[in-house]
Design a protein around this motif. Structure first.
Motif, PDB file in Angstrom:
ATOM      1  N   ALA A 116       0.830  -1.213   0.000  1.00 13.53           N
ATOM      2  CA  ALA A 116       0.000   0.000   0.000  1.00 13.53           C
ATOM      3  C   ALA A 116       0.861   1.258   0.000  1.00 13.53           C
ATOM      4  N   ARG A 117       1.958   1.208   0.731  1.00 11.80           N
ATOM      5  CA  ARG A 117       2.824   2.390   0.801  1.00 11.80           C
ATOM      6  C   ARG A 117       3.577   2.600  -0.517  1.00 11.80           C
ATOM      7  N   VAL A 118       3.954   1.489  -1.169  1.00  9.15           N
ATOM      8  CA  VAL A 118       4.606   1.595  -2.478  1.00  9.15           C
ATOM      9  C   VAL A 118       3.625   2.192  -3.494  1.00  9.15           C
ATOM     10  N   VAL A 119       2.371   1.765  -3.415  1.00  5.37           N
ATOM     11  CA  VAL A 119       1.352   2.280  -4.338  1.00  5.37           C
ATOM     12  C   VAL A 119       1.069   3.763  -4.057  1.00  5.37           C
ATOM     13  N   ALA A 120       1.131   4.154  -2.792  1.00  7.61           N
ATOM     14  CA  ALA A 120       0.939   5.567  -2.473  1.00  7.61           C
ATOM     15  C   ALA A 120       2.059   6.409  -3.086  1.00  7.61           C
ATOM     16  N   LEU A 121       3.260   5.816  -3.157  1.00  9.68           N
ATOM     17  CA  LEU A 121       4.403   6.529  -3.739  1.00  9.68           C
ATOM     18  C   LEU A 121       4.312   6.551  -5.267  1.00  9.68           C
TER      19      LEU A 121
END
Ligand code: ATP
Length: 229
Positions: A112-117
């Motif tokens: 999820a954090r990679v996708v937010a980036l």
């Protein structure tokens, strides 16, 4: 302040051919350091030595004070080094989600954090990575490195050969990572972009570090001499 990464007079060879003749640099926690120099001056070789893909012959390489001499690449990765090598290597037959999952190690980074980036990756989770565009593959390569929860991220020519709009997305991601406090060593040809993100720079000339300082201290003459084509 103690250095996160410190190279002192590092030399290295490919068989009988010496490529590094004394590279010194220092990267402090939370900072971004640009490793610069024309083609063939030793940037990738320096990164290969730091990540232990190539043993150095002389000098020392320390990560948080620990001498990396004698350690292998997986061990250094476990110590917190996240490498995005030149030419973005993903596992081609795996999907985006699988590429990210196999890299995962315990820590704050998750998909999820990679996708937010890199929101583009979110739309491609089920796609096999070989069918991604060059820019998406690069984002995935960075995402994979982040999934290992590195304390030091190394980017070797992460924007090379990409369309300007995709390049902008990657630089935005790098600036975001810096804002979050990640320490980054970056090799790139774009002085303009490096100026927006790097706290300092080291210039390599024929396998030697010949200058270091804030990028704003680089004069046009120095840029011409060391970075001109
Ligand atoms: P580029 O921007 O073109 O990637 P670089 O600054 O990263 O350049 P390196 O790839 O580190 O430069 O190359 C440094 C020197 O080492 C060059 O003279 C190069 O020809 C040599 N070299 C690199 N890889 C090898 C290899 N596998 N075997 C022999 N010599 C090599």
């Amino acid at each position: 302040m103690s250095a996160l990464l410190e190279l002192s007079d590092v030399s290295a060879s490919y068989g009988p051919v010496q490529a590094l003749f004394g590279v010194s640099l220092r990267l402090d926690e939370g900072k971004v350091l640009a490793l610069m120099g024309r083609n063939g001056m030793g940037k990738t070789t320096t990164i290969r030595c730091i990540s232990r893909l190539l043993p150095h012959r002389g000098g020392s390489i320390r990560l948080r004070g620990k001498d990396l001499g004698g350690l292998n690449a997986p061990r250094v990765a476990r110590l917190g080094l996240g490498l995005v090598p030149e030419g973005r290597r993903c596992f081609a037959p795996l999907t985006v989600a699988e590429n990210l999952t196999v890299a995962a190690r315990l820590g704050p980074w998750d998909i999820a954090r990679v996708v937010a980036l890199f929101p583009r990756l979110g739309e491609r989770m089920g796609q096999v990575s070989r069918t991604l565009s060059g820019g998406e593959q690069q984002m995935l390569a960075i995402g994979r490195a982040l999934m290992t929860n590195p304390s030091l991220l190394i980017l070797d020519e992460a924007t090379e050969g990409l369309a300007p709009v995709v390049r902008q997305e990657i630089w935005a991601g790098v600036r975001q990572l810096k804002a979050e406090g990640l320490s980054i060593l970056v090799v790139d040809k774009s002085l303009k972009e490096l100026e927006t993100v790097a706290d300092s720079a080291v210039v390599l000339e024929r396998g030697q570090s010949v200058w270091s300082g804030p990028l704003s201290d680089l004069t046009p003459e120095m840029t011409d001499r060391w970075l001109g084509v």
